[in-house]
Design a protein around this motif. Structure first.
Motif, short mmCIF file in Angstrom:
data_model
loop_
_atom_site.label_atom_id
_atom_site.label_comp_id
_atom_site.label_asym_id
_atom_site.label_seq_id
_atom_site.Cartn_x
_atom_site.Cartn_y
_atom_site.Cartn_z
N GLY A 86 0.79 -1.23 0.00
CA GLY A 86 0.00 0.00 0.00
C GLY A 86 0.81 1.27 0.00
N CYS A 87 2.13 1.17 -0.17
CA CYS A 87 2.94 2.39 -0.18
C CYS A 87 3.00 2.97 -1.59
N LEU A 88 3.27 4.27 -1.67
CA LEU A 88 3.39 4.93 -2.96
C LEU A 88 4.78 4.65 -3.51
N GLN A 89 4.83 4.07 -4.71
CA GLN A 89 6.14 3.73 -5.28
C GLN A 89 6.71 4.89 -6.06
N LEU A 90 7.84 5.40 -5.57
CA LEU A 90 8.54 6.46 -6.27
C LEU A 90 9.98 6.01 -6.54
N CYS A 91 10.64 6.70 -7.43
CA CYS A 91 12.05 6.42 -7.71
C CYS A 91 12.86 7.68 -7.40
N LEU A 92 14.17 7.51 -7.41
CA LEU A 92 15.05 8.63 -7.10
C LEU A 92 16.14 8.75 -8.16
N THR A 93 16.66 9.96 -8.30
CA THR A 93 17.92 10.13 -9.01
C THR A 93 18.87 10.85 -8.06
N LYS B 153 16.52 13.44 -6.01
CA LYS B 153 15.30 14.00 -6.60
C LYS B 153 14.24 12.91 -6.71
N PHE B 154 12.99 13.26 -6.38
CA PHE B 154 11.87 12.31 -6.49
C PHE B 154 11.37 12.24 -7.93
N ILE B 155 11.05 11.03 -8.35
CA ILE B 155 10.47 10.82 -9.68
C ILE B 155 9.35 9.78 -9.54
N ASP B 156 8.20 10.07 -10.14
CA ASP B 156 7.10 9.09 -10.14
C ASP B 156 7.22 8.25 -11.41
N PRO B 157 7.55 6.96 -11.28
CA PRO B 157 7.74 6.14 -12.49
C PRO B 157 6.41 5.80 -13.16
N ALA B 158 5.31 5.98 -12.45
CA ALA B 158 4.02 5.55 -13.00
C ALA B 158 3.49 6.50 -14.06
N ARG B 159 3.76 7.79 -13.90
CA ARG B 159 3.24 8.75 -14.87
C ARG B 159 4.15 9.96 -14.94
N ARG B 160 4.69 10.18 -16.11
CA ARG B 160 5.53 11.35 -16.34
C ARG B 160 4.76 12.34 -17.19
N ALA B 161 5.12 13.61 -17.10
CA ALA B 161 4.47 14.62 -17.94
C ALA B 161 4.80 14.36 -19.41
N PRO B 162 3.92 14.77 -20.31
CA PRO B 162 4.18 14.55 -21.75
C PRO B 162 5.50 15.19 -22.16
#
Length: 558
Positions: free
Chosen positions: A8-15, A400-409
């Motif tokens: 149930g956690c929000l999956q984010l990635c990092l750089t 830096k936080f990055i959401d792998p599920a949806r990136r801006a166009p």
């Protein structure tokens, strides 16, 4: 919605954006369209990072000869705050908040105004320092440290309650005493002067200007030791939420809390801690109008909150409106989301699975001790952490936080930084953390990285074998977090430190007459000089941190 992990956690990635920093306590931008990032180390040095990821060899400001900081793990003193004037682009003014020792060996907090050099936009003029305010600190911990400008153009200053444990000063503590500036949110106009000669003006609508028993600078009170506050930019389209000030207030023995600052608000300390009574007698006599936290968590979750930001960037649209924060002691990342009834619901953030983060440049682990969060000029979110929370240890990194599920166009979030002339050499960024792709491609002879053993299965910490390989062996890579989370630091200090220091005692200052050691060239010179003071292994730091809970602002118990 952000993709949720199996727990149930929000999956984010990092750089990884920067490394080799000594307890990076903050990162700010000048809002001047250059998209430079200014990163401050607790020892008293501020570095300039350019949009291409490189760092300038010469610092923006170096005041480590003035700043009071020590190598003790968890020491909360040092350079703690920085804010650029809203009109910095035109007037070149910025502000800093730091610990120092006066001629009589009295420890104080100083808030000063400085200007950038006319001859170099990447260098401050240390001779331009104008002292705005000084506060005597009765103890070494709980020094506050946040400076920020509200949407009203006024500067907000966040002070700690004076330290020790339980705010033991006077009849009911500093935080509830409106005639002292400790344990408060202060609000001043840096563009004016008071009739009584103060180098700032009191905003006419400050809530206690007509109260003869209150200091006119006080905007809100009942604060223990707010560590990291941020202004919400507001929804990119509707502007809803714009101007709200969110803070993490480090607790004592039981609860950590997140607050939204309101004019004249009493945040309860020391009568209350979180939603519950701390001082029973004071609590029963306190007003029912006390401002309650929007969220509080117990020490089974974490022991020293680090306040974060509401995400309002462009690159990860699903994160819009989420307040992202963390805990210094256990490295847990969390998010709050507001529902239609104005209630805030918590979700853990986990750094995504190997599959989720198997993209170029993305990493799946980070240094454990979360010192601070940051927002760049474009509104993207970052955090700073270290594997060894001492102000002199170069083990701090910026992520830096990055959401792998949806990136801006593609193309939507492009911006053109205004170019700046650089006179100093540019040092290119060299990543130290291995990316997920690199780890996947490693020969099978090496052991696969262990999964995070954190309670939420969300946080791979520095103490995992993988992290040891990637960040600890290359010690230069990250800086330590000591002073940064003032509140947390002391916890660490008490728990991590081998020294026989009672948590409620001041940290024995190392002579501040000598300046802090310079940045290491090959091996960290400061590490070698302070080697005897610091435990050898990251494991010791982990163990100490666990104990530090009784310590200072680092621990809620301090």
């Amino acid at each position: 919605m952000v993709v949720e992990g199996h727990k149930g956690c929000l999956q984010l990635c990092l750089t990884e954006v920067a490394n080799g920093l000594r307890n990076p306590v903050l990162m700010v931008h000048a809002n001047d369209h250059t998209h430079r990032m200014f990163v401050a180390e607790q020892v008293g040095v501020i570095w300039v990072y350019l949009p291409d990821g490189s760092r300038l060899e010469e610092p923006f400001l170096d005041i480590k000869s003035i700043v009071l900081a020590t190598p003790w793990i968890g020491d909360e003193r040092g350079l703690l705050g920085m804010a650029f004037h809203p009109k910095y682009k035109y007037n070149g003014k910025f502000y800093i908040y730091y610990s120092y020792m006066d001629k009589n060996r009295v420890e104080k907090i100083r808030i000063s105004e400085l200007k950038v050099l006319a001859s170099d936009v990447n260098k401050a003029d240390p001779r331009s320092e104008r002292n705005l305010l000084e506060l005597e600190e009765p103890a070494a911990n709980h020094n506050g440290g946040q400076l920020l400008f509200g949407v009203d153009g006024y500067m907000y200053l966040f002070t700690g309650d004076g330290g020790k444990a339980g705010d033991p000063f006077g009849k009911f503590g500093n935080a509830q005493n409106k005639s002292t500036l400790l344990g408060k949110v202060l609000r001043i106009d840096v563009d004016g002067k008071s009739p009584d000669g103060k180098p700032y003006r009191i905003p006419p609508d400050n809530p206690f200007v007509s109260d003869p028993k209150a200091r006119p600078e006080v905007y809100a009170y009942g604060v223990r030791n707010m560590w990291r506050c941020a202004v919400d930019r507001g929804d990119p389209v509707t502007k809803k939420g714009r101007g709200r000030i969110f803070c993490g207030d480090v607790g004592q023995n039981r609860f950590e809390e997140i607050d939204i600052v309101v004019k004249g608000g009493n945040y309860g300390w020391r009568a209350k801690e979180g939603f519950e009574c701390y001082d029973t007698k004071l609590c029963h006599n306190s007003s029912l109008d006390d401002i309650l936290p929007i969220f509080a968590y117990g020490h089974s979750v974490g022991k020293s909150v680090t306040g974060g930001y509401v995400y309002r960037g462009c690159e990860s649209p699903n994160l819009n409106g989420l307040y992202i924060f963390g805990d210094f002691m256990n490295g847990r990342l969390m998010a709050l989301q507001e529902d239609k009834t104005n209630k805030w619901k918590k979700q853990d953030i986990c750094i995504g699975s190997t599959r989720a983060c198997a993209f170029p440049g993305m990493i799946g682990s980070y240094s454990k001790f979360i010192i601070s969060f940051a927002e760049d000029e474009a509104g993207e979110l970052y955090f700073m952490s270290t594997s060894y929370p001492s102000a002199y240890a170069p083990h701090g990194s910026l992520y830096k936080f990055i959401d792998p599920a949806r990136r801006a166009p593609p193309g939507k979030c492009k911006y053109k930084p205004v170019p700046v002339k650089t006179k100093s050499k540019r040092i290119p960024f060299v990543p130290r953390a291995k990316t997920v792709l690199e780890l996947l491609n490693e020969p099978s002879t090496t052991k696969p990285p262990k999964k995070s053993s954190t309670p939420t299965a969300a946080i791979p910490t520095v103490f995992s074998k993988k992290a040891k390989k990637t960040s600890v062996t290359k010690t230069k890579a990250s800086t330590v977090k000591t002073a940064s989370s003032g509140k947390k630091r002391q916890k660490i200090k008490a728990e991590v430190k081998p020294h026989k220091l009672k948590q409620e005692e001041k940290v024995a200052p190392i002579s501040r007459t000598t300046s802090a050691p310079p940045l290491p060239k090959k091996k960290s010179s400061h590490l070698t000089t302070t080697k005897k003071l610091l435990p050898k292994k990251g494991a010791l730091a982990k163990e100490k941190l666990g104990k530090r809970r009784k310590g200072g602002r680092l621990s809620s118990s301090f």
